[in-house]
Design an enzyme around this catalytic site. Sequence first.
Site, mmCIF file in Angstrom:
data_model
loop_
_atom_site.group_PDB
_atom_site.id
_atom_site.type_symbol
_atom_site.label_atom_id
_atom_site.label_comp_id
_atom_site.label_asym_id
_atom_site.label_seq_id
_atom_site.Cartn_x
_atom_site.Cartn_y
_atom_site.Cartn_z
ATOM 1 N N GLY A 89 9.775 33.838 24.216
ATOM 2 C CA GLY A 89 11.026 33.374 23.629
ATOM 3 C C GLY A 89 10.852 33.167 22.134
ATOM 4 O O GLY A 89 9.910 33.664 21.527
ATOM 5 N N ARG A 90 11.752 32.392 21.531
ATOM 6 C CA ARG A 90 11.647 32.137 20.097
ATOM 7 C C ARG A 90 10.706 30.991 19.767
ATOM 8 O O ARG A 90 10.250 30.860 18.632
ATOM 9 C CB ARG A 90 13.033 31.853 19.508
ATOM 10 C CG ARG A 90 13.818 33.126 19.289
ATOM 11 C CD ARG A 90 14.998 32.909 18.374
ATOM 12 N NE ARG A 90 16.048 32.142 19.028
ATOM 13 C CZ ARG A 90 16.605 31.037 18.520
ATOM 14 N NH1 ARG A 90 16.210 30.560 17.372
ATOM 15 N NH2 ARG A 90 17.564 30.416 19.182
ATOM 16 N N GLU A 93 7.205 31.281 17.630
ATOM 17 C CA GLU A 93 7.157 31.511 16.183
ATOM 18 C C GLU A 93 7.004 30.208 15.406
ATOM 19 O O GLU A 93 6.454 30.216 14.310
ATOM 20 C CB GLU A 93 8.373 32.304 15.710
ATOM 21 C CG GLU A 93 9.675 31.566 15.733
ATOM 22 C CD GLU A 93 10.871 32.432 15.377
ATOM 23 O OE1 GLU A 93 11.856 31.876 14.866
ATOM 24 O OE2 GLU A 93 10.834 33.659 15.613
ATOM 25 N N CYS A 119 5.404 37.979 26.732
ATOM 26 C CA CYS A 119 6.446 38.251 25.747
ATOM 27 C C CYS A 119 6.003 37.888 24.327
ATOM 28 O O CYS A 119 5.091 38.494 23.785
ATOM 29 C CB CYS A 119 7.725 37.522 26.160
ATOM 30 S SG CYS A 119 9.229 38.107 25.366
ATOM 31 N N HIS A 120 6.634 36.889 23.699
ATOM 32 C CA HIS A 120 6.273 36.457 22.354
ATOM 33 C C HIS A 120 5.175 35.387 22.365
ATOM 34 O O HIS A 120 4.714 34.973 21.299
ATOM 35 C CB HIS A 120 7.498 35.899 21.622
ATOM 36 C CG HIS A 120 8.484 36.948 21.203
ATOM 37 N ND1 HIS A 120 9.268 37.635 22.116
ATOM 38 C CD2 HIS A 120 8.820 37.426 19.984
ATOM 39 C CE1 HIS A 120 10.050 38.485 21.471
ATOM 40 N NE2 HIS A 120 9.795 38.380 20.172
ATOM 41 N N TYR A 139 5.574 41.562 24.267
ATOM 42 C CA TYR A 139 6.856 42.195 24.021
ATOM 43 C C TYR A 139 6.614 43.237 22.930
ATOM 44 O O TYR A 139 5.882 42.975 21.970
ATOM 45 C CB TYR A 139 7.880 41.146 23.572
ATOM 46 C CG TYR A 139 9.269 41.703 23.452
ATOM 47 C CD1 TYR A 139 9.967 42.117 24.584
ATOM 48 C CD2 TYR A 139 9.880 41.833 22.215
ATOM 49 C CE1 TYR A 139 11.240 42.648 24.484
ATOM 50 C CE2 TYR A 139 11.166 42.358 22.106
ATOM 51 C CZ TYR A 139 11.834 42.765 23.246
ATOM 52 O OH TYR A 139 13.094 43.290 23.147
#
Length: 198
Positions: A89-90, A93, A119-120, A139
């Site tokens: 997900g976000r 980051e 993923c992330h 991802y």
Amino acid sequence: MTGKQILMIVGDFGEDYETMVPFQALQAVGYEVDAVCPDKEAGDTCKTAIHDFRGDQTYMEARGHDFAVTETMAAIDPADYDALVVPGGRAPEYLRTHESVIETVQHFFEAGKPVASLCHGPQILAAADVLDGYEMTTYPAVRAEAEAAGCSWVDEVTRDRNLVTGQDWSDHVEWLSEFLEMLGTDIEHGEPVAPADD
């Protein structure tokens, strides 16, 4: 069941399925799972995001659930846990900017404990400088970061030493199966239990 303790690092706008599904699935087979987030205490919630693929050049995002953190990150000791899950997900980051997150990830790699990331999530692993020499996936948009961190990127669920990786929530079945095998999970299917006659 072995009574293994599993730690998850979560954050606001982590991917909903990648947070909720492993958290619940690992509990369903008998593991104790703690979810932590920097600057949040046990009982606080993280907002999740639902990422969906509908034929656009990238995923679309919608608001997900409120996911409750079970422990306070500042109060836990990574040494008390047998394995780590880092969803995508976000959230990764910004989670990768927290020293407590980096140190926690480094502990699991230094100790050779099982780690599952999706993923992330590997953005955090890259920031922790633990990927050199690994074969893994992410991802696809995170591929450059993973390769810059020294890994060999492949486009499928991958298990290399203590690390299991997948591209996104559509890999859950294989990704979770590989992680459960790495944890030494023994699931047996017996005969169905029929309801009692009245």
